[in-house]
Design a protein around this motif. Sequence first.
Motif, mmCIF file in Angstrom:
data_model
loop_
_atom_site.group_PDB
_atom_site.id
_atom_site.type_symbol
_atom_site.label_atom_id
_atom_site.label_comp_id
_atom_site.label_asym_id
_atom_site.label_seq_id
_atom_site.Cartn_x
_atom_site.Cartn_y
_atom_site.Cartn_z
ATOM 1 N N GLU A 17 13.059 -7.411 -11.596
ATOM 2 C CA GLU A 17 13.051 -8.105 -10.304
ATOM 3 C C GLU A 17 12.015 -7.493 -9.364
ATOM 4 N N LEU A 18 11.915 -6.163 -9.370
ATOM 5 C CA LEU A 18 10.927 -5.494 -8.517
ATOM 6 C C LEU A 18 9.506 -5.877 -8.898
ATOM 7 N N LEU A 19 9.235 -5.953 -10.189
ATOM 8 C CA LEU A 19 7.887 -6.296 -10.650
ATOM 9 C C LEU A 19 7.543 -7.754 -10.377
ATOM 10 N N ALA A 20 8.546 -8.600 -10.200
ATOM 11 C CA ALA A 20 8.313 -10.024 -9.966
ATOM 12 C C ALA A 20 8.183 -10.377 -8.481
ATOM 13 N N LEU A 21 8.300 -9.397 -7.599
ATOM 14 C CA LEU A 21 8.244 -9.682 -6.160
ATOM 15 C C LEU A 21 6.851 -10.143 -5.741
ATOM 16 N N PRO A 22 6.769 -11.002 -4.714
ATOM 17 C CA PRO A 22 5.464 -11.427 -4.178
ATOM 18 C C PRO A 22 4.798 -10.280 -3.410
ATOM 19 N N ALA A 23 3.624 -10.502 -2.871
ATOM 20 C CA ALA A 23 2.827 -9.463 -2.201
ATOM 21 C C ALA A 23 3.552 -8.807 -1.024
ATOM 22 N N ALA A 24 4.350 -9.568 -0.310
ATOM 23 C CA ALA A 24 5.142 -9.023 0.796
ATOM 24 C C ALA A 24 6.523 -9.657 0.742
ATOM 25 N N VAL A 25 7.513 -8.891 1.135
ATOM 26 C CA VAL A 25 8.890 -9.378 1.081
ATOM 27 C C VAL A 25 9.552 -9.207 2.442
ATOM 28 N N ASP A 26 10.619 -9.966 2.651
ATOM 29 C CA ASP A 26 11.364 -9.824 3.896
ATOM 30 C C ASP A 26 12.157 -8.516 3.865
ATOM 31 N N LEU A 27 12.632 -8.108 5.003
ATOM 32 C CA LEU A 27 13.317 -6.825 5.108
ATOM 33 C C LEU A 27 14.608 -6.805 4.294
ATOM 34 N N ASP A 28 15.298 -7.921 4.198
ATOM 35 C CA ASP A 28 16.535 -7.961 3.417
ATOM 36 C C ASP A 28 16.264 -7.650 1.945
ATOM 37 N N THR A 29 15.162 -8.185 1.404
ATOM 38 C CA THR A 29 14.809 -7.916 0.008
ATOM 39 C C THR A 29 14.436 -6.452 -0.169
ATOM 40 N N TYR A 61 10.400 -9.273 10.042
ATOM 41 C CA TYR A 61 9.879 -8.044 9.455
ATOM 42 C C TYR A 61 9.447 -8.345 8.024
ATOM 43 N N ARG A 62 8.324 -7.758 7.607
ATOM 44 C CA ARG A 62 7.849 -7.894 6.224
ATOM 45 C C ARG A 62 7.463 -6.506 5.723
ATOM 46 N N VAL A 63 7.686 -6.288 4.432
ATOM 47 C CA VAL A 63 7.320 -5.040 3.784
ATOM 48 C C VAL A 63 6.328 -5.372 2.678
ATOM 49 N N VAL A 64 5.214 -4.643 2.637
ATOM 50 C CA VAL A 64 4.206 -4.846 1.597
ATOM 51 C C VAL A 64 4.787 -4.331 0.283
ATOM 52 N N THR A 65 4.820 -5.197 -0.720
ATOM 53 C CA THR A 65 5.453 -4.861 -1.990
ATOM 54 C C THR A 65 4.789 -3.665 -2.666
ATOM 55 N N ALA A 66 3.473 -3.531 -2.554
ATOM 56 C CA ALA A 66 2.783 -2.390 -3.173
ATOM 57 C C ALA A 66 3.318 -1.068 -2.617
ATOM 58 N N GLU A 67 3.608 -1.023 -1.330
ATOM 59 C CA GLU A 67 4.167 0.195 -0.734
ATOM 60 C C GLU A 67 5.588 0.442 -1.223
ATOM 61 N N LEU A 68 6.342 -0.628 -1.381
ATOM 62 C CA LEU A 68 7.696 -0.522 -1.909
ATOM 63 C C LEU A 68 7.657 -0.001 -3.343
ATOM 64 N N HIS A 69 6.759 -0.549 -4.158
ATOM 65 C CA HIS A 69 6.594 -0.070 -5.535
ATOM 66 C C HIS A 69 6.236 1.413 -5.551
ATOM 67 N N ARG A 70 5.283 1.815 -4.705
ATOM 68 C CA ARG A 70 4.841 3.213 -4.646
ATOM 69 C C ARG A 70 6.015 4.125 -4.299
ATOM 70 N N LEU A 71 6.801 3.725 -3.313
ATOM 71 C CA LEU A 71 7.950 4.510 -2.888
ATOM 72 C C LEU A 71 8.964 4.679 -4.018
ATOM 73 N N LEU A 72 9.122 3.625 -4.814
ATOM 74 C CA LEU A 72 10.094 3.644 -5.910
ATOM 75 C C LEU A 72 9.511 4.190 -7.207
ATOM 76 N N GLY A 73 8.230 4.566 -7.186
ATOM 77 C CA GLY A 73 7.607 5.133 -8.377
ATOM 78 C C GLY A 73 7.317 4.119 -9.461
ATOM 79 N N ILE A 74 7.058 2.885 -9.061
ATOM 80 C CA ILE A 74 6.746 1.822 -10.014
ATOM 81 C C ILE A 74 5.248 1.595 -10.015
ATOM 82 N N ASP A 75 4.646 1.596 -11.205
ATOM 83 C CA ASP A 75 3.209 1.389 -11.339
ATOM 84 C C ASP A 75 2.903 -0.098 -11.220
ATOM 85 N N PRO A 76 2.170 -0.516 -10.170
ATOM 86 C CA PRO A 76 1.854 -1.937 -9.998
ATOM 87 C C PRO A 76 1.048 -2.500 -11.162
ATOM 88 N N ALA A 77 0.282 -1.664 -11.854
ATOM 89 C CA ALA A 77 -0.489 -2.137 -13.003
ATOM 90 C C ALA A 77 0.430 -2.622 -14.115
#
Length: 87
Positions: A17-29, A61-77
């Motif tokens: 689910e995390l890898l399938a997120l769009p470029a930015a997500v709402d705060l609830d997500t 509020y929106r959160v950039v998914t790349a930053e969320l991935h980085r925080l969670l230790g997920i490689d966007p590649a």
Amino acid sequence: MATPETARGVQGLTRVELLALPAAVDLDTANRALSIGRSTGYALAKRGQYPCRVLRLGNAYRVVTAELHRLLGIDPAEAAERSELCA
């Protein structure tokens, strides 16, 4: 030991689910991804203390998914590799 939010049923997102997120997500997500309760997440965002950068767009509020991935230790590649394998 469960935090009050997890005890009340806040469920995180799976890796797929995390890898399938769009470029930015709402705060609830983003809250779900981090297993943060809704009230706590909005309070942190309002105080500028959210664990990653939050964009304020009007009343939303929106959160950039790349930053969320980085925080969670997920490689966007990894997301790109998976989509190439599915093509």
